[in-house]
Design an enzyme around this catalytic site. Structure first.
Site, short mmCIF file in Angstrom:
data_model
loop_
_atom_site.label_atom_id
_atom_site.label_comp_id
_atom_site.label_asym_id
_atom_site.label_seq_id
_atom_site.Cartn_x
_atom_site.Cartn_y
_atom_site.Cartn_z
N ASP A 132 0.85 -1.19 0.00
CA ASP A 132 0.00 0.00 0.00
C ASP A 132 0.88 1.24 0.00
O ASP A 132 1.90 1.28 -0.69
CB ASP A 132 -0.94 -0.03 1.21
CG ASP A 132 -2.31 0.52 0.87
OD1 ASP A 132 -2.42 1.74 0.75
OD2 ASP A 132 -3.25 -0.27 0.71
N HIS B 40 -3.77 5.71 3.65
CA HIS B 40 -4.49 4.50 3.27
C HIS B 40 -3.79 3.25 3.78
O HIS B 40 -4.42 2.33 4.31
CB HIS B 40 -4.65 4.44 1.75
CG HIS B 40 -5.65 3.42 1.29
ND1 HIS B 40 -5.33 2.11 1.04
CD2 HIS B 40 -6.99 3.53 1.06
CE1 HIS B 40 -6.41 1.45 0.65
NE2 HIS B 40 -7.43 2.29 0.66
N SER C 270 -11.68 -2.06 -0.86
CA SER C 270 -10.30 -2.03 -0.36
C SER C 270 -10.28 -1.98 1.16
O SER C 270 -9.22 -2.17 1.77
CB SER C 270 -9.55 -0.83 -0.92
OG SER C 270 -10.06 0.38 -0.40
#
Length: 1098
Positions: A272, A303, A469
């Site tokens: 990520d 994120h 996600s």
């Protein structure tokens, strides 16, 4: 065949661009069966043929014309070794606008991934290239990252655009090279707002990076996907606020924590945006690595931190599932949310080298043909790494699965809300790898909560996010926790990607509303999966394990339409999970065991993986009811059993074996009447990838690609349900039009088709309509070359231009198919609203009818023509003068009936503004039942004279695109595949007495398009694509020239080659010519002799 005796024939083959073979001599040949298509003939003969000299010239002309008529078109030259979507590569300066003139090829540099067959250190690969690549114009790019200390299987080269083709050709010919492909780039928007949620495109412009779908969005934007679902007087949002903050409690994670299972000693890789080293929510950040071109390990977007918090956070307000897991944070995205394939390949190799256990990848996109990436994922899972990935946020549209979550060896995760409804944003199946010849697999595998999940903020505190996600790390946390229940010494012996998926899908709770292509096996159940793993023994299984036509809606679309005799095979594509080993095999073909004698009416043909690797394979069921069951009504039940085996595990001496069962419960009805049966043409549909196939509605600015499959069970699923509700039975044909029996169907349905047509198809369709009474319903789309040129865009990653390979539909090909009926479409792009008999519809980027015969019925309406607007961004923005344009036509011809309409957006669920189902119903009433609606067939709509414009006005094919790269027709052999009736498998089809020819179009010359995005050709043997009904195109060849072309026979040889007759006729002509010449010479000598004798006597 010809008079006279041929005593000796010597055939000398000459070298040409059409045929390459060593010079060959065949002598003697007393009975010649096959002649080469080209060559010089040297013939020695003795013949006595008495023919009048006066017929010599006419006879020769007749023979020559006959031979030329029968001679086939030249074989299509082989396409260049490197195909791509691009035509022009610009320089490094800003590219010209779409309207600009950019025709010159200039030098630029592009990064390419060179994959090697073996793993070696980078310096050894570099030395190999330096010693073997003689051409200049390339530089080796050093990759300084943690993987550089390990052997690698690829290198990255910077290649000058001016020598690209020659240089790549030279590199790929080297023995140690696997392939060369462009270094693709990934881009995503992590925290999108309602106003900017447009994925990789926005306002006709491509964002930087590889085409990539949207991933997650902020808590303030949840209304963008529709209203929240309420249950009673109080919404779920208020009632579940506390539970929402502790998603771990909804799965019972505290039960396993109480047993001492907290993810201890589980290596959890998170691909990520990174994580900060001193983040207070994590107690065990084992390693942070950076794979980008930015000099930081920190997460500056948040994120990656959020995902890590859902998996392993320890903060009491946003607990993760496995707080003691070892976190390996792979920073593969920059702050601009960009990543390259080469970064992923290095990071994947490093994950393999350090033996991580679980890997979460909350990314995805539509390109499942990025082979370096796809094959590296296979290699990753083959090394016993369990990968979890998000299925995508392109719902509620169907056929929108993202890669790599759509791969069978990856656990693909969809999203649900707290009321167990599929989240509107969650992508739906089926997989589209297998289309057109087959049927997609069930995906996602499981679903998990993905709306308003609480996770860690970038530095401290908690926040809420939604998206698949977010659902993906929920499942990754569950997997991480499940891994920790087994002692570390036994984990690798029992756990693997297949056994973990078995535990998840078998333990999942099936939801009552969604069908299998929305929810997979259902909602993850941590405790049920825990019970399965506690007593797990290595075995194989089939997913789904049950196909029940009576279980609606879960078994949609199968539960919506029963089986019946005479239909096209119904295909079901199941996934084989092999927990016994990374490699497995079928121990003989599957077998069908009916529960009673009625089951003998069912005929099943099976297709399945030759090798089950890694961990998974496919099992395709092609089901037909036998003709003796044409009046049967009832259920057929039974089991399909498969026996599989894998090599012995370490320390074992015997192979591992397992028997798996797939339960069938099928609904069967008597064969419906012809008028109620519709055949959908899937064969002539082309989708992205691998080509830039543009969208059908130019009004859609944020999704410029046609990538949803164009299948009745993907983006035309609402149409399928409507037809079933109307009492029609709809079947799908993924083979050429020669492969169906027109006597069985009321209407052939052609919607939004992009491919070409074989000559045999056009000839048969004419016969089917005029003499067999087949109805034909055609829904076309826009096609305008100028607009296509203006739609091209510059891709900064490949430093190349993308240009559409066709329009919304392939109008020139459709016009070829409709030419025998005197019908043709034009190249206008029409937009506007119209009303027929009180029903209003939207005409969105449709085309016009250019030609139509007298006696037909044509309807015209005033529309805006945006084809000359000056650019796609102005298609609907500018003001135009409305003019009447014909868009809808009806024609009776012989025994059949034809209807044509210029727009398909009103049938497509992807971007539909208003549907035209009411119009379709009237069309089918006409084509199938010969019922004429009084409004549609009014006298005012009848043509007294043909609607005709100059043939020069007909749309022309593009000459700057190598269409054969994307076509299933051009350069391919006509053959019926496993989606057609069993009796024509491997043949040319019904009523085809001549061998099909490879289709080659004038103007479609082969050009070097360079290497751009998605440029890797689909030439590898993709066993892992689970293409149950998918046949290898490369195995299809010219059966009668197999010795020359090195192709194997796929079907019995029924007729002579297509060049045999022309060759024989030409040979006979030459023989006759030589005979006449010899006779004439003898006569001249006789005349000379007699003349000189007379002179002597005088």
């Amino acid at each position: 065949m010809c008079e006279g005796k041929i005593q000796k024939i010597v055939v000398v083959l000459t070298h040409s661009s059409e045929f390459r073979s060593p010079v060959t001599q065949l002598s003697p040949l007393p009975n010649v069966g096959i002649f080469p298509p080209i060559g010089d003939l040297i013939i020695q003969h003795h013949a006595m043929i008495k023919l009048q000299p006066s017929i010599l010239i006419p006879l020769l002309l007749l023979l020559v014309s006959f031979a030329l008529r029968l001679r086939p078109p030249p074989l299509s030259p082989s396409p260049p070794h490197f195909q791509t979507l691009t035509l022009i590569e610009p320089d490094t300066s800003p590219p010209q606008s779409a309207a600009g003139n950019a025709t010159a090829v200039v030098s630029s540099r592009t990064n390419y991934i060179v994959r090697f067959i073996h793993y070696k250190h980078a310096k050894d690969h570099l030395l190999y290239l330096q010693e073997n690549v003689k051409s200049p114009g390339w530089d080796w790019i050093d990759r300084r990252n943690p993987a550089s200390k390990f052997p690698t299987d690829f290198g990255v080269l910077s290649i000058d655009g001016s020598v690209k083709s020659v240089l790549i050709d030279e590199i790929e010919k080297l023995e140690s090279i696997k392939d060369v492909s462009v270094d693709l780039s990934y881009t995503r928007s992590l925290f999108e707002r309602k106003s900017d949620r447009v994925g990789a495109f926005g306002d006709e412009k491509k964002r930087p990076g590889k085409i990539f779908t949207r991933i997650s969005f902020d808590e303030d934007d949840e209304e963008a996907y529709g209203p929240l679902i309420s249950n009673g007087t109080v919404g779920w949002r208020g009632r579940l606020l506390l539970q929402r903050t502790q998603v771990t409690a909804l799965f019972g994670a505290d039960v396993l924590w109480a047993k001492g299972h907290t993810g201890d000693k589980v290596k959890m890789a998170i691909f990520d945006t990174g994580i900060r080293a001193d983040h207070p929510h994590f107690r065990n950040i084992k390693e942070r690595t950076n794979w980008t071109n930015e000099d930081t390990l920190n997460d500056n977007l948040g994120h990656g931190t959020f995902v890590a918090g859902v998996i392993a956070g320890q903060d009491s307000e946003c607990l993760g599932f496995a707080p003691d897991a070892e976190i390996y944070a792979f920073r593969v995205f920059t702050d601009a949310q960009v990543s390259y394939t080469s970064w992923f390949l290095d990071a994947f190799n490093y994950a393999i080298a350090i033996s991580v256990d679980v890997l979460n990848l909350s990314i995805g996109g539509p390109d499942h043909l990025d082979l370096p990436f796809v094959e590296k994922v296979w290699e990753l899972t083959a090394n016993n790494i369990i990968m979890v990935s998000a299925i995508g946020n392109d719902g509620p549209l169907y056929g929108t699965l993202n890669n790599p979550a759509d791969q069978s060896d990856v656990i693909g995760v969809g999203g649900i809300d707290y009321s167990d409804h599929i989240a509107s944003f969650s992508s739906r199946g089926m997989s589209t790898w297998e289309i057109p010849h087959g049927y997609g697999r069930v995906k996602p595998d499981v679903v998990a909560y993905g709306r308003d999940i609480i996770g860690s903020k970038i530095s401290t505190g908690c926040k809420s996010l939604s998206g698949t996600s977010v659902a993906s790390p929920v499942v990754a946390g569950v997997v991480c926790l499940l891994v920790s229940i087994l002692p570390e010494s036994k984990r690798k012996l029992i756990l693997n990607p297949a056994s973990m998926k078995q535990a998840l899908v078998e333990g999942a709770a099936k939801l009552s509303g969604p069908h299998m292509y929305e929810q997979g096996a259902g909602r993850v159940d941590l405790l049920e999966s825990y019970e399965i793993l506690k007593s797990y023994e290595p075995r194989a299984s089939i997913f789904p394990s049950v196909l029940d036509f009576m279980d609606c809606p879960y078994s949609w679309p199968f539960c919506r339409q029963p089986l019946y005799a005479g239909a096209m095979p119904v295909i079901f594509n199941a996934t084989v999970l092999n927990g016994m080993g990374v490699v497995g095999y079928f121990d003989g073909p599957p077998t069908w065991h009916p529960s009673n004698e009625d089951g003998n009416l069912l005929s099943i043909h099976f297709t399945y993986s030759n090798i089950i690797w890694p961990w998974t394979g496919y099992l395709g069921l092609h089901m037909q009811i036998k003709e003796e069951g044409s009046q049967f009504s009832g259920l057929i039940e039974g089991n399909v059993t498969v026996k599989l085996y894998s090599p012995p595990a370490e320390g074992e001496k015997t192979v591992r074996t397992s028997t798996s069962v797939l339960q069938l419960r099928l609904n069967v009805v008597p064969t419906p009447p012809r008028s109620k049966r519709i055949l959908w043409d899937q064969f002539h549909s082309i989708k992205y990838p691998p080509g830039y196939i543009p969208r059908d509605s130019l009004d859609v600015r944020n999704d410029i690609l046609d990538w949803h499959g164009d299948h009745l069970h993907t983006n035309f699923h609402t149409l399928f349900n409507m037809l079933r509700d109307a009492g029609f039975y709809v079947e799908t044909l993924g083979s050429p039009l020669t492969c169906f029996d027109a006597r069985q169907y009321g209407t052939l349905f052609l919607v939004d088709l992009e491919d070409e047509y074989y000559e045999e198809e056009i000839k048969k369709l004419k016969e089917d309509v005029i003499n067999t009474g087949l109805g034909l319903a055609v829904f076309a789309e826009w096609y305008n070359v100028d607009t296509m040129v203006k739609m091209r865009f510059f891709d900064d990653n490949t430093r190349s231009w993308w240009t559409p390979v066709t329009g919304g539909a392939n109008i020139p090909a459709l016009n070829d198919m409709l030419a025998p009926f005197g019908i043709a479409f034009g190249d206008k792009i029409l937009n506007g609203d119209f009303t027929i008999d009180g029903a209003q519809s939207r005409y969105a980027s449709g085309t016009n009818i250019l030609k139509f015969p007298a006696g037909g019925y044509v309807h015209s309406f005033p529309f805006l023509d945006s084809s000359d607007s000056g650019g796609p961004q102005n298609v609907l923005a500018s003001s135009f003068i409305k003019a009447d344009s014909p868009i809808l036509g009806f024609l009776e011809l012989g025994e059949g009936r034809i209807s044509v309409y210029g727009d398909s957006n009103c049938l497509d669920s992807s971007h539909m503004v208003t549907n035209c189902y009411w119009l379709l119903r009237k069309i089918l009433d006409f084509t199938s039942l010969s019922i004429k609606d009084p409004v549609l067939f009014s006298d005012s709509a009848r043509l007294d004279a043909p609607l005709y414009e100059n043939d020069k006005e007909l749309p022309s094919r593009r000459t700057d695109v190598n269409f054969s790269t994307y076509s299933a027709v051009m350069g391919k052999e006509l053959i019926c595949r496993s989606d057609s009736r069993f009796e024509v498998w491997g043949t040319k089809g019904y009523h085809v007495q001549v061998r099909g020819r490879n289709r080659r179009l004038p103007g479609y010359h082969v050009i070097d398009l360079g290497r751009g995005l998605n440029s890797t050709l689909y030439t590898s043997d993709l066993n892992k694509s689970n293409t149950a009904p998918h046949s290898k195109v490369d195995s299809l060849g010219n059966k009668y020239l197999s010795l020359l072309y090195r192709d194997e026979l796929d079907a019995p040889v029924m007729v002579a080659s297509h060049w045999l007759i022309p060759a024989l006729v030409a040979t006979c002509g030459l023989l006759l010519f030589l005979s006449f010449w010899k006779i004439r010479q003898k006569r001249r000598r006789r005349r000379k002799g007699s003349g000189s004798g007379r002179l002597g006597n005088l």
